[in-house]
Every structure is written in C-alpha cells, then in structure tokens.
Design a protein around this motif. Sequence first.
Motif, mmCIF file in Angstrom:
data_model
loop_
_atom_site.group_PDB
_atom_site.id
_atom_site.type_symbol
_atom_site.label_atom_id
_atom_site.label_comp_id
_atom_site.label_asym_id
_atom_site.label_seq_id
_atom_site.Cartn_x
_atom_site.Cartn_y
_atom_site.Cartn_z
ATOM 1 N N ASP A 137 0.848 -1.191 0.000
ATOM 2 C CA ASP A 137 0.000 0.000 0.000
ATOM 3 C C ASP A 137 0.888 1.247 0.000
ATOM 4 O O ASP A 137 1.193 1.828 1.044
ATOM 5 C CB ASP A 137 -0.925 -0.028 1.224
ATOM 6 C CG ASP A 137 -1.945 1.096 1.214
ATOM 7 O OD1 ASP A 137 -2.105 1.730 0.148
ATOM 8 O OD2 ASP A 137 -2.568 1.344 2.255
ATOM 9 N N LEU A 195 -5.341 -1.433 -2.148
ATOM 10 C CA LEU A 195 -4.359 -1.709 -3.196
ATOM 11 C C LEU A 195 -4.999 -1.374 -4.536
ATOM 12 O O LEU A 195 -5.924 -2.056 -4.986
ATOM 13 C CB LEU A 195 -3.922 -3.175 -3.157
ATOM 14 C CG LEU A 195 -3.213 -3.646 -1.882
ATOM 15 C CD1 LEU A 195 -2.761 -5.098 -2.033
ATOM 16 C CD2 LEU A 195 -2.034 -2.757 -1.541
ATOM 17 N N GLU A 197 -0.708 0.423 -7.971
ATOM 18 C CA GLU A 197 0.241 -0.179 -7.029
ATOM 19 C C GLU A 197 0.571 -1.615 -7.423
ATOM 20 O O GLU A 197 1.722 -2.055 -7.309
ATOM 21 C CB GLU A 197 -0.344 -0.124 -5.614
ATOM 22 C CG GLU A 197 -0.386 1.286 -5.046
ATOM 23 C CD GLU A 197 -1.269 1.423 -3.820
ATOM 24 O OE1 GLU A 197 -1.033 2.318 -3.001
ATOM 25 O OE2 GLU A 197 -2.227 0.629 -3.699
#
Length: 546
Positions: free
Chosen positions: A366, A373, A377
């Motif tokens: 994160d 998430l 990412e």
Amino acid sequence: MRMKELSLRQDPDLRKELALLARGCDFVLPSRFKKRLRAFQAQQGQAGAPSQHKCTSLCQWLTLCSVLSVSPQAQLKSEEPVATALSESIPKFYFPRGRPNANLNIDHLISKVEKIFSQFPNERATIEDMGQVAKACECPLYWKAPLFISSGGDRTGFVSVHKFVAMWRKTLQTCHDDVSKFVHLLAKPGCNYLEQEDFIPFMQDVVNSHTGLAFLKEASDFHSRYITTVIQRIFYNVNRSWTGKISCSELRKSSFLQNVALLEQEEDVNQLTEFFSYEHFYVIYCKFWELDTDHDLYIDQKDLARHNDQAISHKMIERIFSGTVTRDRRLRKDGRLSYADFVWFLISEEDKKTETSIEYWFRCMDLDGDGVLSMYELEYFYEEQCVKLETMAIEPLPFEDCLCQMLDLVKPEAEGRITLRDLKRCKMSHIFYDTFFNIEKYLDHEQKDPFSVVREVETEGQEMSDWEKYATEEYDILVAEETARATPVLVAKTHLVFTSGTDSKQGDQVTANNSQRQTKTRSISEPPGVVSAAPGLLPDRMDTVF
C-alpha cells in the motif's frame, strides 16, 4: 368554525412553527394566519379571555394548543424526564480486569502463601524458592519470576512474607483473571499493557531454569538472542493492533498464557512451536547470520536482497526499509534492519497465510497508505517481476491478464480495488503476494496443479503451518551441514559426540541421531554449533539486541 380549525391544523407552515414552539423556540406566525388569530382571540376575549398583561407567547401557545385539540397539561407531561429506574436495572457487563469471583476466599489463599513462607529461613524466599510460592498462589510455575520481581525481590535478592502478602492481596482484590494478573505483575507501575522490555526478566528465568534449555548454561552469549526471538514472536502473534503494547484484551484472545503453562509440563521446548521453540530460533538466527556479513547485528538493503538467492524484488525491499513495518526510526534513517525486525520479516515471508503476515505485506504494497491496493500499485510491483522473468528467458504474462487472474482469485467486494479484508477472506493471499514480489515462489505456484491448491485451502489448519514446515526443513539442512563440517554435536541432551572422531561407536551414534532428527519429534535439544561456535554460523562477539 370547525372547517377553519381543520384547515388551520393541516397547514404545513403552522405545524412547523408549532414544532419549534414545542422545543421552546419563539413563535412566529405566518402573516396569512394573523386575521384568523385575531378573530379567534376576539371570540376568546368575549368569553372571558386572559388580561392584556399576560405574556403574548404564552397566549399564542395556549391558543394554538386549543386549535390542535392538545391540552397544555399533556404537552407538559410529555416533557417530563424518563425515570432512572431503567438505567439502574442494566447489569454491569464490562470487566477490563476480569469478572469478579464472588466465591473467592482471599484470606484462605493468603494463609496458604504464609504457610509456604514459614518453611523458608527468616520467612524469606529467593528466586529459587518462588516456584513453591507460585504453586501456593495457584499460578503456573513460570510465573515465579514476575511474582518475585513485582514483590521487589530483584532489588534485594529475596522477598519477605510481609511484602509478598501485601502485593498478592492487592493483586487478588484488583485483578480477577489470569490475564489481568499477569499483566499487572509484568507491567510498569501505572501501565495496563506490556511492552517488549517487560518480558525480558520473565524470559531470562525461563532460560535459566527450564530443563529443555539446560545446555544454554554453557553458551550464555546466546541468551539474549533466544530471548529476543521469543519476544518478537510473542508480539508477532499477540499484538494484533501493531502498537508495540500488548493489552489485556489482546492477551485474552491469544494462546500465550496456555503456552506458558505448558512450559511446566513439556520438557522439550521444541514442541512449543508457537513461541518457545529453540529450533525455530536457531533457523532464524542462522539465516540472519548468513546475511550479516560484517557481523554487526544489522543488515542493509544489499544484505537482505541476497536472501533466498535474490528472490524478493528490490522494490519490496525498499518498502521494508522505508519504515512501514518497522518501529525504530533511527535505524530507518540509517537504512539498516535489526535482528528483531528480521524475525518479523522471515516469518512473514515463509508463511503468508497468517493474519499478521497478510497485514505485513499489505502495508508494504500500500504505497500511499490509503488502505486499498489500487491497480497502479499492483502494476508498480509487477513490472519488476516481468523484468526478472525476461532475464530467465520466460515470457511474462501481460499485466492485464495477470490482473484478471488476481481479481478472480481475491474476488474483492469493490470493483477495481483490493482491501485487507478481501485478502484475509480469500484464503489465497500467499499466491497473491508471491505473484507481485517473490519470483521463485511465483514460479512454484505456476507449476502446481490448480486442484492441489484447492485441497491445501480445504485442509488448512489440519496440519503444520507453512512456517513450521519451513523451520523443520531448514533445521534438518543445518544439522546435515554441521555434521558434514565435523563439528561437535550435542546428542540426546547428555554429552558431546565429535563427528570427526575415529570411534566407530560414536559415529554410529551420530548416524542414529541424525535419522531421529528426520522424524517430527526429535530428541536433540541443541542445534550443532552452539557449544563449538562454528565459523560462519555464530558470532565472535555478542551484543544485546535490546
């Protein structure tokens, strides 16, 4: 007149003003009702209306109450406070220090303690005598050190009966279950939680007095390493809030005190795999020692990158050193990782199915710390995986296809975003995490039969955890390596056997003991190298981690 009253009563503006009036606000009548009100007041004046000196707001309130056929007495009655009898009838349901036991006879328990103290010279107990005192207090044996220290024994070397009785009576009066008593005994004055340093005296007593750790008397330098490992495992499993402070509530939800009670019954600490296993400590410490090339008990990013043949991505290693899963700000600023932090890393890396490990890696992935998430990412970490696969001459799966697979695997509640709750619920978090930052395990998952993965999920909890499997395998490998190096090995908890010796009987005994190590329950308490301090595995100097 009846029709006028009905129309006046049904008007929404008037009803709103009446509601404000009922709450004690000033009454403002809409202009179109003034003529009606004056006509109504004139009729009331002919029938003996109140004098002109009466309060206008009160007159308006009485008038409107009559229009709506509501008596002033009923309005006043509805505003009376609710009787307090209802609140008094609710029984107490919150007991932060345990539910009091009405049948507890404190004087009887104190008399038992005084009887035990009467057997000691001058009615003073040393730390060696506290085992009998702990049993008289109806506590597990290894509560003896907390009882001794809480009574001031660490300052004088002994505890008098008067000091102990005063301390124990107060404890029984304020703490009503084992958890609150344990926290009260170990915590600092005025604290209702336990920090890492609070466990050190307790663990030192376990090392000094447990029969399964008797061999450590010859290797006192290893005491701090073993104690550090156990304390980190305690906080890893118990401190679910990640605060560094174990509360009574967290301790009640864990199995720690049950394991402390088992220390008295189990001679082999290696059977207590959740916290106290010495074999598990030895595996963790050897893995750390292999990475710590300068042997200063700290590792940097280059050192950690060599773990498991550089299987973990550099982006993930950067996140670990960023401080998202470590607490020491000074080490984070220096770009170093301590042995205590390495314990958390290794257990999380080898078992990604536990709640703590899922939270550990979620914090690392994160990037913006928003608790979700995002697709950005996931792509950020997957890019490096693709580069590694290409260097291995393996065509990587496009990110869009990989993303579809992971979304089908996790099945998030909200489309396009994965939360911590989603990963805990899906039961396949290890596959998800390995896909994005561990290339070796990712390839292992790709080569597995999909049906075997389903069977693993169905049989979860029925066998050893992933961490226990890893620790067992690695310990056997370390034993084999030490045997090949011809170093002394302590077998059968009794004497040393040198594998380089010429005595055939001793060689047969080593072979027999090596075969016993392959079984689930091993007879060896001490891993090789502890007494001999084999080069490359154990340090030349020992410094305290804390």
